[in-house]
Design a protein around this motif. Structure first.
Motif, short mmCIF file in Angstrom:
data_model
loop_
_atom_site.label_atom_id
_atom_site.label_comp_id
_atom_site.label_asym_id
_atom_site.label_seq_id
_atom_site.Cartn_x
_atom_site.Cartn_y
_atom_site.Cartn_z
N LYS A 72 0.56 -1.41 -0.34
CA LYS A 72 0.29 0.05 0.38
C LYS A 72 0.59 0.87 0.00
CE LYS A 72 -4.07 -1.56 2.42
NZ LYS A 72 -4.84 -1.66 4.22
N THR A 73 1.61 1.24 0.94
CA THR A 73 3.00 2.47 0.73
C THR A 73 3.70 2.51 -0.63
OG1 THR A 73 3.46 1.65 3.31
CG2 THR A 73 5.32 3.46 1.92
N ILE A 74 3.71 2.06 -1.43
CA ILE A 74 4.16 1.41 -2.39
C ILE A 74 3.64 2.45 -3.96
CG2 ILE A 74 4.79 -0.05 -5.19
CD1 ILE A 74 6.79 -2.00 -2.88
N ALA A 75 2.15 1.55 -3.48
CA ALA A 75 0.54 1.90 -4.31
C ALA A 75 0.95 4.27 -4.11
CB ALA A 75 -0.62 1.39 -3.78
N ALA A 76 1.07 4.57 -2.57
CA ALA A 76 0.32 5.64 -2.27
C ALA A 76 1.22 6.59 -3.30
CB ALA A 76 0.70 5.52 -1.28
N LEU A 77 2.62 6.01 -2.73
CA LEU A 77 3.42 6.97 -3.60
C LEU A 77 3.42 6.74 -5.29
CD1 LEU A 77 6.81 6.00 -1.10
CD2 LEU A 77 5.70 8.80 -1.22
N ALA A 78 2.73 5.24 -6.06
CA ALA A 78 2.98 5.75 -7.59
C ALA A 78 2.42 6.64 -7.99
CB ALA A 78 3.17 4.25 -7.51
N ALA A 79 0.93 6.82 -6.59
CA ALA A 79 0.02 8.36 -7.02
C ALA A 79 1.38 9.86 -7.05
CB ALA A 79 -1.42 8.57 -6.42
N SER A 80 2.19 9.38 -6.14
CA SER A 80 2.71 10.78 -6.66
C SER A 80 3.42 11.09 -7.46
CB SER A 80 3.47 11.24 -4.79
OG SER A 80 3.53 11.00 -4.18
N LEU A 81 4.06 10.23 -8.28
CA LEU A 81 4.44 9.68 -9.34
C LEU A 81 3.84 9.74 -10.83
CD1 LEU A 81 8.06 7.59 -8.13
CD2 LEU A 81 7.25 10.37 -8.67
N LYS A 82 2.75 10.05 -10.40
CA LYS A 82 0.98 9.89 -11.26
C LYS A 82 1.45 8.52 -12.31
CE LYS A 82 0.56 14.70 -11.60
NZ LYS A 82 1.45 16.35 -12.26
N GLY A 83 1.83 6.99 -11.62
CA GLY A 83 2.00 6.13 -11.64
C GLY A 83 2.87 6.02 -12.88
N GLU A 84 4.17 7.10 -13.23
CA GLU A 84 5.19 7.28 -13.98
C GLU A 84 6.25 6.50 -12.76
OE1 GLU A 84 5.57 10.29 -16.72
OE2 GLU A 84 3.54 9.90 -17.18
N VAL A 85 5.97 4.48 -13.17
CA VAL A 85 7.37 4.33 -11.31
C VAL A 85 8.55 3.84 -13.29
CG1 VAL A 85 7.95 3.21 -9.83
CG2 VAL A 85 5.57 4.32 -10.64
N ASP A 86 9.06 4.02 -12.69
CA ASP A 86 10.52 3.23 -13.63
C ASP A 86 11.24 1.86 -12.86
OD1 ASP A 86 10.54 4.73 -15.51
OD2 ASP A 86 12.43 6.10 -14.74
N ALA A 87 10.81 1.90 -11.15
CA ALA A 87 11.11 1.02 -11.44
C ALA A 87 11.30 1.09 -9.25
CB ALA A 87 13.02 0.61 -10.95
N ILE A 88 11.16 -0.17 -8.53
CA ILE A 88 10.93 0.35 -7.41
C ILE A 88 11.86 -1.06 -6.75
CG2 ILE A 88 9.06 -0.20 -5.10
CD1 ILE A 88 7.30 -0.66 -7.98
N ALA A 89 12.31 0.04 -5.29
CA ALA A 89 13.54 -1.48 -5.05
C ALA A 89 13.22 -1.07 -3.41
CB ALA A 89 15.11 0.03 -4.43
N LEU A 90 13.77 -2.54 -2.90
CA LEU A 90 13.46 -2.48 -1.24
C LEU A 90 14.62 -2.95 -0.38
CD1 LEU A 90 10.83 -5.06 -1.43
CD2 LEU A 90 10.20 -2.80 -2.00
N THR A 91 14.90 -1.82 0.73
CA THR A 91 16.26 -1.71 0.95
C THR A 91 15.82 -2.29 2.45
OG1 THR A 91 17.91 -1.18 1.18
CG2 THR A 91 16.47 1.06 0.98
#
Ligand SMILES: Nc1ncnc2c1ncn2[C@@H]1O[C@H](COP(=O)(O)OP(=O)(O)OP(=O)(O)O)[C@@H](O)[C@H]1O
Ligand SMILES: CCCC(=O)O
Length: 361
Positions: free
Chosen positions: A281-300
């Motif tokens: 859900k955190t990732i999905a919320a942040l995807a909204a901040s990028l207007k869905g234009e997400v190149d990649a996601i990192a978990l660390t």
């Protein structure tokens, strides 16, 4: 060649590392028990003890005049831009007398200053890099539904920005052009959305996902009701320290929880599912901040070492963009390489006073 000493003070340890250019040549961890700091009310009371322990760890291997710079992790200095800051009198004044919060990372700058004086080459400086209060959030992202309460950007910025650069390399995109979501999963978990090199939104450890020992977001009406019936210290511990996995399952160790799941523990399996759901859900919320234009996601962070957790998060958020894992943290390397760029003149060190004028007036 540049030789940099990096210092990372945590609540129960001080990690130090020495880098020759980009190569780590020395690493040491000094660990502490609560009793070591008994009677010390302020974090800065710990400075003499921690400084002496670092000196002892360096003795015999490094002489005075060894380091081109000393860099510390730190601190809660107030909202500032990313990058390196010289540890000057203004910085020391704020971090000693008016920190945003008492936190072990507030020791990074003062320790770097003390150590550069004793072990630096003539003219060497002390720095901090990507402090925990780096704040580049967009104006809209700051606003909450309560007038007077703004969202704050306090988290694992040092590791997240280092991982953001690694992720950009992994997807073969210049960091300055990438749209990325970075999620740090540890004792506390925080996350950010990065657009063209700027952290435009941030999720704090008290907002959405819970972590090993912090609550994440909780229903506010319930929390207010609880506040009326519970001592403040107990409530604070329920959300921070004793929150998350600690409160739900009595352990902060995700590996132990995985073993319990393997042994058929249904409660552990349910909490694990909730952990993964919160991260997705955190990732999905942040995807909204990028207007869905997400190149990649990192978990660390430590929990990103868990294959089981990675699979569960990919199942729920893998549709947004490819999810890469960078298990553990890269803070020592990020500190040393940041300071090195300053020493080599590739990056300019900032001064905290330039931000204090605009943010604290
Ligand atoms: N190989 C692994 N598999 C599963 N979980 C792991 C593994 N290694 C570490 N963890 C989990 O990672 C968590 C700790 O993460 P981390 O080491 O990043 O925390 P920290 O440094 O104490 O806190 P923070 O990251 O907030 O600074 C614990 O829940 C730990 O059990
Ligand atoms: C204070 C920011 C980093 C942490 O959560 O420990």
């Amino acid at each position: 060649m540049s030789r940099i000493l990096a210092i990372n003070p945590g609540s129960t340890s001080t990690k130090i590392a020495v880098f020759d250019d980009d190569r780590e040549i020395f690493r040491h961890e000094i660990t502490y028990r609560g009793a070591d700091f008994a009677g010390m009310d302020r974090i800065t009371d710990q400075l003499p003890r921690r400084e002496a322990d670092i000196e002892a760890a360096l003795a015999g291997t490094f002489d005075p005049g060894s380091f081109d710079a000393v860099v510390g992790r730190g601190g809660l200095v107030g909202p500032v831009g990313p990058g390196g800051y010289e540890v000057d009198d203004d910085f020391l004044d704020v971090i000693t007398n008016r920190p945003v919060l008492e936190h072990a990372s507030n020791l990074g700058g003062p320790l770097a200053k003390a150590l550069v004086t004793k072990f630096g080459v003539p003219g060497a400086h002390a720095y901090i890099y990507d402090p925990v209060t780096v704040d580049e959030m967009s104006d809209a992202a700051r606003i909450t539904g309560v007038a007077g309460i703004e969202r704050k950007s306090i988290g694992h910025h040092l590791n997240m920005r280092a991982v953001a650069r690694k992720l950009a390399d992994a997807i073969d995109t210049p960091y300055e052009e990438a749209s990325e979501i970075i999620v740090h999963l540890g004792g506390g978990s925080t996350a950010c959305a990065i657009s063209s090199g700027r952290m435009v939104d941030f999720v704090s450890d008290d907002e959405i996902m819970f972590s090993a020992e912090r609550s994440g977001g909780v229903p506010i009406k319930e929390l207010i009701a609880l506040a009326g019936s519970m001592p403040l210290a107990e409530l604070k511990s329920a959300v921070r320290g004793g929150g998350g996995l600690a409160g739900l399952l009595g352990t902060t160790d995700l590996r132990e929880i995985e073993s319990r799941i393997g042994a058929g523990d249904e409660r552990a399996a349910l909490v694990f599912e909730a952990l993964a759901l919160g991260i997705a859900k955190t990732i999905a919320a942040l995807a909204a901040s990028l207007k869905g234009e997400v190149d990649a996601i990192a978990l660390t962070g430590g929990m990103a070492r868990s294959e089981l957790l990675l699979a569960a998060v990919r199942e729920r958020a893998g549709w947004i963009a490819p999810i890469h894992a960078f298990g553990g943290e890269f803070e020592m390397e990020a500190l040393a390489l940041g300071a090195r760029r300053i020493v080599l003149g590739k990056e300019r060190a900032h001064h905290v006073r330039d931000y204090l004028r605009t943010t604290h007036d």
